[in-house]
Design an enzyme around this catalytic site. Structure first.
Site, PDB file in Angstrom:
ATOM      1  N   TYR A 358       1.218   0.209   1.850  1.00 35.31           N
ATOM      2  CA  TYR A 358      -0.187   0.468   1.519  1.00 35.31           C
ATOM      3  C   TYR A 358      -0.257   1.004   0.085  1.00 35.31           C
ATOM      4  CZ  TYR A 358      -5.030   2.021   2.707  1.00 35.31           C
ATOM      5  OH  TYR A 358      -6.390   2.202   2.778  1.00 35.31           O
ATOM      6  N   CYS A 359      -1.040   0.351  -0.765  1.00 32.82           N
ATOM      7  CA  CYS A 359      -1.297   0.798  -2.133  1.00 32.82           C
ATOM      8  C   CYS A 359       0.027   0.947  -2.898  1.00 32.82           C
ATOM      9  CB  CYS A 359      -2.113   2.089  -2.104  1.00 32.82           C
ATOM     10  SG  CYS A 359      -2.774   2.591  -3.713  1.00 32.82           S
ATOM     11  N   VAL A 360       0.311   2.115  -3.471  1.00 35.87           N
ATOM     12  CA  VAL A 360       1.502   2.293  -4.292  1.00 35.87           C
ATOM     13  C   VAL A 360       2.774   2.108  -3.469  1.00 35.87           C
ATOM     14  CG1 VAL A 360       1.473   4.800  -3.948  1.00 35.87           C
ATOM     15  CG2 VAL A 360       2.693   3.846  -5.889  1.00 35.87           C
TER      16      VAL A 360
END
Length: 625
Positions: A358-360
């Site tokens: 998720y994301c980074v």
């Protein structure tokens, strides 16, 4: 570009502001303990107003005394002086002293005033209801009818909206700017105009004025309490933090912490079905936030939904950084992902896992996949899913405005202890949506003195985590600023060159249609780099609601394109819209990768007989600041 001129908001506000002051002169008299209009103030009212003034003065003096006793008490990112350069740079660049432009602004402003005032003077002749005149410019911040109930406040907010539009137009028309500098100036202009909204100033906001008269100033006392509490904690409050307790009404899916390192805890959730998919799932959430965004409550929890659909789910809970993590780099997070994968494989005696980033953490998962491929260990990951994750930062959106040398220098200056306090990142993300996440709460919390709501998503948003300073600086510089991840061999992890072009893992990529943190166009670019099969889904809403969208909610929609689009534009042109959540599509895709099931027994039930575990979910790390 010309030298700095006068603030364009000052002169245009002056006339309507005078009208407002005249209209509410009795109110100012009341605050001073005088009479309200022509009616003498009752003694009890006069005493109450005097008490309000005394309370406000006492609270502020007490806070100032605290600051004198402890000058370091204010968090540096909450200190307005830290952000002054934003406005100073803006005023240096804007050509607001140009006489021709000022003349045009005045002429257009006068025309606007005539149009607005005409709604009051000629309303009955034109058949317009006198109680709700039509305004030329619309904005939800001024939707309350009290902004239109008197011409003074109508002129104030219409003048503001007009100036905001014209200043934004100036940025678009300025010569000699590179596109990245123009975009940065657009962002700064938006931030400054949002801050300059008359809704944010009590004597220009009729809703606040009316509330103050009704409560006899009690709203100001309560608002001052909220403001000073936020100044002390160094963070804007969005919700009632006391309404939520980890493991009781948030992060409640049953499970156990089965593995722990100085960087993360690994949670395994208890099965709720008799049979489970043979290949387990590990979720890598971003360490910028707490993992329980995916486990807010039983109705919203992606974790519980996946468990209820027969998936053995593991969740990584990252440790909030402290001084002991001052040397942590990106390599450590990649190694942590591989360590979690290996631990799960050994614990359950399986050859592979499904992985979500998720994301980074998705950005990092891409590097992890490349590393595993380079070492011939790619079979450890059966499939990879990316939630709003970027690998190519060319079109990374508004966050690119925070990666110039000046911003990176400020981040470094605030990381003297080897870690960046998470409240800085919270302030940064709030600034991306200033109207919704800053000024709306300034008005409600500080000016109107309203009670905080009990909202789990807002609680999570304010539950910040600290970041290792070296890694965060590397992340901003190497990925956001220099976009090195997509250059084969430009970055190395664990002494291994990274090349996304060798990744053949089957991949499911989710992007949010309205995502302002990881724009869909930027997320799409992963399809330009990975070599293996990719399924792309465009979900309705943004960075959080686009992901956390349980099917039972019946909200939003998602788009699929079974063709071979070469760009996001082509994807959209041929996409088919599906109502509701994309989660069922994902679980079907996951089963297509490997549909084998096994009984949910033994170590598939964490903490069962003979299974040594560390503690109950959600674990200690998620609770540490």
């Amino acid at each position: 570009m010309t030298e700095t001129g006068p603030d364009p908001f000052t002169n245009m506000y002056e006339a309507p502001a005078k009208l407002a002051r005249m209209m509410f002169a009795p109110f100012q008299g009341a605050m001073a303990g005088g009479a309200l209009g022509d009616t003498p103030m009752k003694p009890e009212d006069a005493q109450h107003w005097a008490e309000v003034g005394t309370k406000l003065q006492t609270m502020w003096m007490q806070y100032q005394a605290e600051q004198l006793a402890n000058p370091q008490a204010m968090a540096p990112y909450f200190d307005p002086t830290r952000w002054q350069s934003l406005a100073q740079d803006w005023f240096r660049q804007m050509p607001i002293a140009d006489p021709a432009q000022q003349q045009q602004l005045m002429q257009e402003g006068i025309q606007l005033w005539q149009q607005v005032l005409g709604q009051y003077g000629l309303g009955e002749m034109a058949g317009i209801p006198a109680d709700d005149p039509e305004m030329p410019l619309k904005d939800r911040r001024f939707a309350d009818p009290r902004w239109r109930a008197h011409p003074a406040f109508a002129l104030i907010h219409q003048t503001y909206l007009f100036l905001g539009q014209r200043v934004a137009d100036m940025v678009d028309q300025m010569d000699g700017l590179s596109e990245d500098k123009r975009e940065q100036l657009r962002f700064t202009t938006k931030a400054i105009t949002e801050a300059a909204s008359p809704a944010n100033f009590p004597l220009l906001n009729p809703v606040v004025m009316e509330r103050t008269l009704e409560s006899r100033g009690d709203n100001l006392v309560k608002g001052m309490e909220h403001l000073l509490n936020d100044l002390r904690r160094g963070q804007l409050s969005h919700t009632d933090a006391s309404a939520f307790t980890l493991g009781e009404n948030i992060a409640v899916t049953p499970g156990k912490v089965v593995h722990e390192t100085p960087l993360y805890q690994l949670i395994q959730y208890s099965p709720s079905t008799d049979e489970v998919l043979a290949i387990p799932l590990v979720i890598f959430p971003p360490w910028i936030n707490r993992f329980y965004i995916l486990d807010l409550n039983a109705k919203k929890s992606f974790v519980k939904w996946a468990v209820d659909h027969g998936v053995t789910v593991f969740m990584v809970s990252w440790k909030s950084a402290d001084a002991s993590m001052k040397d942590v780099m990106w390599d450590d997070y990649v190694r942590a992902q591989i360590d979690a994968i290996d631990h799960i494989r050994e614990r359950l005696d399986v050859t592979a896992v499904h992985a979500i980033g998720y994301c980074v953490a998705g950005t990092t998962l891409a590097a992890t996949l490349s590393l595993l491929h380079r070492r011939g260990e790619q079979d450890k990951v059966k499939s990879a899913t990316f939630f709003t994750a970027q690998v190519d930062f060319e079109k990374a959106g508004e966050l690119l405005n925070f990666v110039d040398d000046q911003q990176l220098g400020m981040v470094k200056a605030m990381s003297a202890d080897g870690y960046l306090d998470g409240r800085y990142m919270a302030a940064t993300f709030n600034l991306l949506r200033g109207t919704d996440l800053i000024w709306n709460y300034v008005v409600n919390n500080y000016l109107l003195g309203e009670d905080y709501p009990a909202f789990d998503l807002l609680h999570w948003n304010g539950d910040v985590t600290n970041l290792p300073a070296k890694w965060h600086a590397q992340y901003l510089r190497d990925l956001y600023k220099d976009n090195k991840l997509v250059e084969p061999g430009a970055l190395s992890v664990d002494n291994t060159p990274i090349d996304l072009g060798i990744v053949e893992t089957p991949t499911y990529v989710q992007a949010g249609k309205e995502d302002h943190i990881a724009p869909a166009e930027s997320v799409w670019k992963i399809t330009d780099h990975f070599k293996g099969p990719i399924k792309f889904v465009l979900a309705g809403s943004g960075h959080i609601a686009g992901v956390v969208n349980p099917p039972d909610a019946g909200k939003y929609q998602y788009w699929l394109n079974d063709g071979e689009p070469r760009s996001l534009a082509e994807f959209r042109e041929g996409a088919v819209e599906h109502p509701g959540s994309w989660w069922p599509d994902w679980i079907d895709w996951l089963r297509e990768q490997d549909g084998e099931t096994v009984p949910a027994k033994g170590k598939r039930k964490p903490g069962s007989k003979g299974d040594k575990v560390i503690e109950d979910a959600p674990g200690r790390y998620v609770a540490t600041r």
